[in-house]
Every structure is written in structure tokens, then in C-alpha cells.
Design a protein around this motif. Structure first.
Motif, PDB file in Angstrom:
ATOM      1  N   ASP A   1     -54.762  88.329   3.543  1.00 23.78           N
ATOM      2  CA  ASP A   1     -53.270  87.822   2.489  1.00 23.78           C
ATOM      3  C   ASP A   1     -52.981  86.906   3.046  1.00 23.78           C
ATOM      4  OD1 ASP A   1     -52.521  90.456   0.519  1.00 23.78           O
ATOM      5  OD2 ASP A   1     -51.795  91.239   1.805  1.00 23.78           O
ATOM      6  N   PRO A   2     -52.575  85.742   2.237  1.00 27.40           N
ATOM      7  CA  PRO A   2     -52.538  84.197   2.890  1.00 27.40           C
ATOM      8  C   PRO A   2     -51.289  84.402   4.278  1.00 27.40           C
ATOM      9  CG  PRO A   2     -51.849  84.786   1.060  1.00 27.40           C
ATOM     10  CD  PRO A   2     -52.281  86.040   0.939  1.00 27.40           C
ATOM     11  N   GLU A   3     -51.346  83.907   5.351  1.00 26.85           N
ATOM     12  CA  GLU A   3     -51.052  83.949   6.171  1.00 26.85           C
ATOM     13  C   GLU A   3     -49.632  83.144   5.903  1.00 26.85           C
ATOM     14  OE1 GLU A   3     -52.891  82.924  10.049  1.00 26.85           O
ATOM     15  OE2 GLU A   3     -51.605  84.827  11.490  1.00 26.85           O
ATOM     16  N   TRP A   4     -49.663  81.773   5.591  1.00 29.47           N
ATOM     17  CA  TRP A   4     -49.063  80.996   5.467  1.00 29.47           C
ATOM     18  C   TRP A   4     -48.244  80.790   4.227  1.00 29.47           C
ATOM     19  CZ3 TRP A   4     -45.211  79.467   9.735  1.00 29.47           C
ATOM     20  CH2 TRP A   4     -46.282  80.021  10.996  1.00 29.47           C
ATOM     21  N   TYR A   5     -47.415  79.842   3.841  1.00 29.30           N
ATOM     22  CA  TYR A   5     -46.834  80.274   2.135  1.00 29.30           C
ATOM     23  C   TYR A   5     -46.241  78.976   2.565  1.00 29.30           C
ATOM     24  CZ  TYR A   5     -47.958  84.202   0.660  1.00 29.30           C
ATOM     25  OH  TYR A   5     -48.960  85.461   0.430  1.00 29.30           O
ATOM     26  N   LEU A   6     -46.913  77.786   1.868  1.00 28.78           N
ATOM     27  CA  LEU A   6     -45.874  75.847   2.009  1.00 28.78           C
ATOM     28  C   LEU A   6     -44.473  76.440   0.438  1.00 28.78           C
ATOM     29  CD1 LEU A   6     -46.235  73.089   2.081  1.00 28.78           C
ATOM     30  CD2 LEU A   6     -47.376  72.715   0.267  1.00 28.78           C
ATOM     31  N   ILE A   7     -43.715  76.040   1.176  1.00 27.49           N
ATOM     32  CA  ILE A   7     -42.481  76.556   0.413  1.00 27.49           C
ATOM     33  C   ILE A   7     -41.642  75.042  -0.128  1.00 27.49           C
ATOM     34  CG2 ILE A   7     -42.424  79.062   0.788  1.00 27.49           C
ATOM     35  CD1 ILE A   7     -39.494  77.259   1.712  1.00 27.49           C
ATOM     36  N   GLU A   8     -40.292  75.204  -0.974  1.00 26.89           N
ATOM     37  CA  GLU A   8     -39.602  73.948  -1.373  1.00 26.89           C
ATOM     38  C   GLU A   8     -38.359  75.257  -1.587  1.00 26.89           C
ATOM     39  OE1 GLU A   8     -41.625  70.698  -3.917  1.00 26.89           O
ATOM     40  OE2 GLU A   8     -40.191  72.489  -5.286  1.00 26.89           O
ATOM     41  N   THR A   9     -37.208  74.439  -1.387  1.00 24.24           N
ATOM     42  CA  THR A   9     -35.761  74.671  -1.946  1.00 24.24           C
ATOM     43  C   THR A   9     -35.826  74.554  -2.723  1.00 24.24           C
ATOM     44  OG1 THR A   9     -35.362  73.011  -0.641  1.00 24.24           O
ATOM     45  CG2 THR A   9     -35.705  74.544   1.042  1.00 24.24           C
ATOM     46  N   LEU A  10     -35.096  75.210  -3.010  1.00 25.02           N
ATOM     47  CA  LEU A  10     -34.288  76.001  -4.545  1.00 25.02           C
ATOM     48  C   LEU A  10     -34.131  74.335  -5.324  1.00 25.02           C
ATOM     49  CD1 LEU A  10     -33.971  77.900  -6.873  1.00 25.02           C
ATOM     50  CD2 LEU A  10     -31.447  78.020  -6.454  1.00 25.02           C
ATOM     51  N   ASP A  11     -33.715  73.624  -4.623  1.00 20.25           N
ATOM     52  CA  ASP A  11     -32.998  72.161  -5.238  1.00 20.25           C
ATOM     53  C   ASP A  11     -34.442  71.317  -5.165  1.00 20.25           C
ATOM     54  OD1 ASP A  11     -33.305  71.646  -2.040  1.00 20.25           O
ATOM     55  OD2 ASP A  11     -30.636  71.051  -2.147  1.00 20.25           O
ATOM     56  N   ARG A  12     -35.570  71.661  -4.424  1.00 19.75           N
ATOM     57  CA  ARG A  12     -36.432  70.967  -4.492  1.00 19.75           C
ATOM     58  C   ARG A  12     -36.602  69.894  -3.368  1.00 19.75           C
ATOM     59  NH1 ARG A  12     -40.297  73.032  -7.956  1.00 19.75           N
ATOM     60  NH2 ARG A  12     -39.701  74.507  -9.556  1.00 19.75           N
ATOM     61  N   LYS A  13     -35.788  69.657  -3.152  1.00 20.08           N
ATOM     62  CA  LYS A  13     -35.907  68.806  -1.988  1.00 20.08           C
ATOM     63  C   LYS A  13     -35.998  68.941  -0.578  1.00 20.08           C
ATOM     64  CE  LYS A  13     -31.271  66.824  -3.643  1.00 20.08           C
ATOM     65  NZ  LYS A  13     -29.395  67.071  -3.220  1.00 20.08           N
ATOM     66  N   LYS A  14     -36.853  69.397  -0.095  1.00 26.67           N
ATOM     67  CA  LYS A  14     -37.299  70.438   1.461  1.00 26.67           C
ATOM     68  C   LYS A  14     -38.127  70.529   0.881  1.00 26.67           C
ATOM     69  CE  LYS A  14     -33.226  69.536   4.294  1.00 26.67           C
ATOM     70  NZ  LYS A  14     -32.168  70.326   4.965  1.00 26.67           N
TER      71      LYS A  14
END
Length: 232
Positions: free
Chosen positions: A183-196
Motif C-alpha cells: 500500500d502507499p506509504e505516504w499520502y499527499l493531503i489537503e486541509t478541509l479548507d484547502r489552504k494547506k
């Protein structure tokens, strides 16, 4: 309506679509509400730890679902999880969803999906399409890093936050590396407000459409596994 669509609708019914997108989704673990469920889950945990195939097979309902597009049944389950050959990742996948905790499924029209692991699958979503992109941070003060590296700069910390997977609709392609189970070891994510944005280690984030385990109590009063599936 095709059989696949019917099954999908039933299994996704656990995801309730509410009036507001939650910003956080703390852990839920309803196991203690039923003593017989506690006993069964504890036995299942031991079986998973020991990789006890005999117990696992005995715990399966005869119509167990292991593929949203499949016909169901124990033979199909064994084939999909490669249980006859022994080279299987099912023990890791089961262990992970169970340790996250689960809850009773109030949207169970057939009575076959009474309890669901992990709790993340029961998230309230604002839009029916959100489940494709949304994820949940499953720990407290989880580091979100600048790069997919445990030594990388910590940009922020999140605790049980609802987040977006970046480009998740394309099979979570914004990932880096793989863990021991492929499985993927890391995930690129965004905060819910899509600011970070930032990278989160795989142990601390989960998708509502990741692997989920469903249990129900049969007519003989025994808890059984009715489904162990993933996907949309």
C-alpha cells in the motif's frame, strides 16, 4: 438495477450524508455495547494475530462479500485473498481496520451489515461524491510533513481532522513509496479548507472507501463476517 449496484448501495449505506461537512471525526468504538460482540471480536483479533485461517473461515457467512462486483461466497473469498496458497495480506488489512475501532451501522436495510470497522466508514458527508476524495486523520497530533520522509520538516499537526486526498479520484495517485504490504506509504493531503497541503504517513490516515469489515448476528445468534471489501 444490476446486482453490483445493489450491493454497492447497501455497503455504502453506512456513509450517512448529512447537512454539514464535519471538520473532525474522532474515534468511535461501540464494541462494548454487546457482550457477544466483544467475545467475537476478541477471538477474531487473536486469530488475526496468529494468522489462524481455520478460525477466519469458520467466522465467514456463507454469502460473505469480498468484491463489490463479485457473487459472494466463501470460495470467492478464499480466491480473492489467496488463502489456499498462504501468501496473503488479509491479516494486515484486518488488523488495521479492527484496531481503528468500529460502530453499529444504523443504515442497514438487510440486517447483514450490523457492525462496521473501521469507524471512518461511518462518516457524515455533505455531498454524496465526497467519499471519493475525503479521508480522516486517525490519530492525535499527527505530523503533516513538507516531504514524504519521516525526517522532513513538520508543517502542522492534525488531530482526527477530515481532510482531502489530493487527486484521490485518480486512485490516490499522489502517493510516495509503499509499505510492507504494497500500500502507499505516504499520502499527499489537503486541509478541509484547502489552504494547506502536506504529506501524512500511511498509519495515520484512512479513507471511507478503504477496506471495511462488516459483521452481523445470524439466526443462530452467532456473529459472522458478512463482508470485507474496499473500493467505491
Amino acid at each position: 438495477m444490476k446486482k453490483t449496484t445493489i450491493i454497492f448501495s447497501i455497503l455504502m449505506a453506512a456513509i450517512h450524508f448529512g447537512s454539514a461537512q464535519p471538520s473532525k471525526f474522532p474515534p468511535i468504538n461501540d464494541i462494548t455495547k454487546d457482550k457477544s460482540l466483544v467475545t467475537f471480536v476478541n477471538q477474531l483479533k487473536v486469530a488475526v494475530q496468529k494468522k489462524d485461517k481455520a478460525f477466519l473461515l469458520s467466522a465467514l457467512d456463507e454469502k460473505v462479500m469480498s468484491d463489490l462486483g463479485g457473487d459472494g461466497g466463501i470460495a470467492e473469498f478464499k480466491k480473492i485473498w489467496n488463502l489456499d496458497k498462504g501468501d496473503t495480506s488479509i491479516w494486515h488489512q484486518l488488523s488495521r481496520v479492527i484496531e481503528l475501532g468500529g460502530a453499529f451501522n444504523k443504515s442497514d436495510p438487510e440486517g447483514r451489515y450490523t457492525f462496521a470497522f473501521p469507524y471512518v466508514h461511518l462518516i457524515d458527508l455533505e455531498d454524496a461524491d465526497d467519499y471519493i476524495n475525503v479521508g480522516v486523520i486517525t490519530g492525535k497530533n499527527v505530523n503533516v510533513r513538507e516531504k514524504p520522509d519521516l525526517k522532513a520538516k513538520v508543517l502542522m499537526q492534525l488531530s482526527y481532522d477530515v481532510i482531502w486526498f489530493v487527486e484521490a479520484e485518480q486512485a490516490l495517485q499522489k502517493t510516495e513509496g509503499t509499505n510492507p504490504w504494497g500500500d502507499p506509504e505516504w499520502y499527499l493531503i489537503e486541509t478541509l479548507d484547502r489552504k494547506k497541503q502536506g504529506w501524512v504517513f500511511w498509519k495515520y490516515v484512512h479513507s471511507p472507501i478503504g477496506y471495511r469489515l462488516y459483521l452481523f448476528k445470524n439466526k443462530q445468534g452467532k456473529w459472522k463476517i458478512s463482508a470485507f471489501v474496499a473500493g467505491e
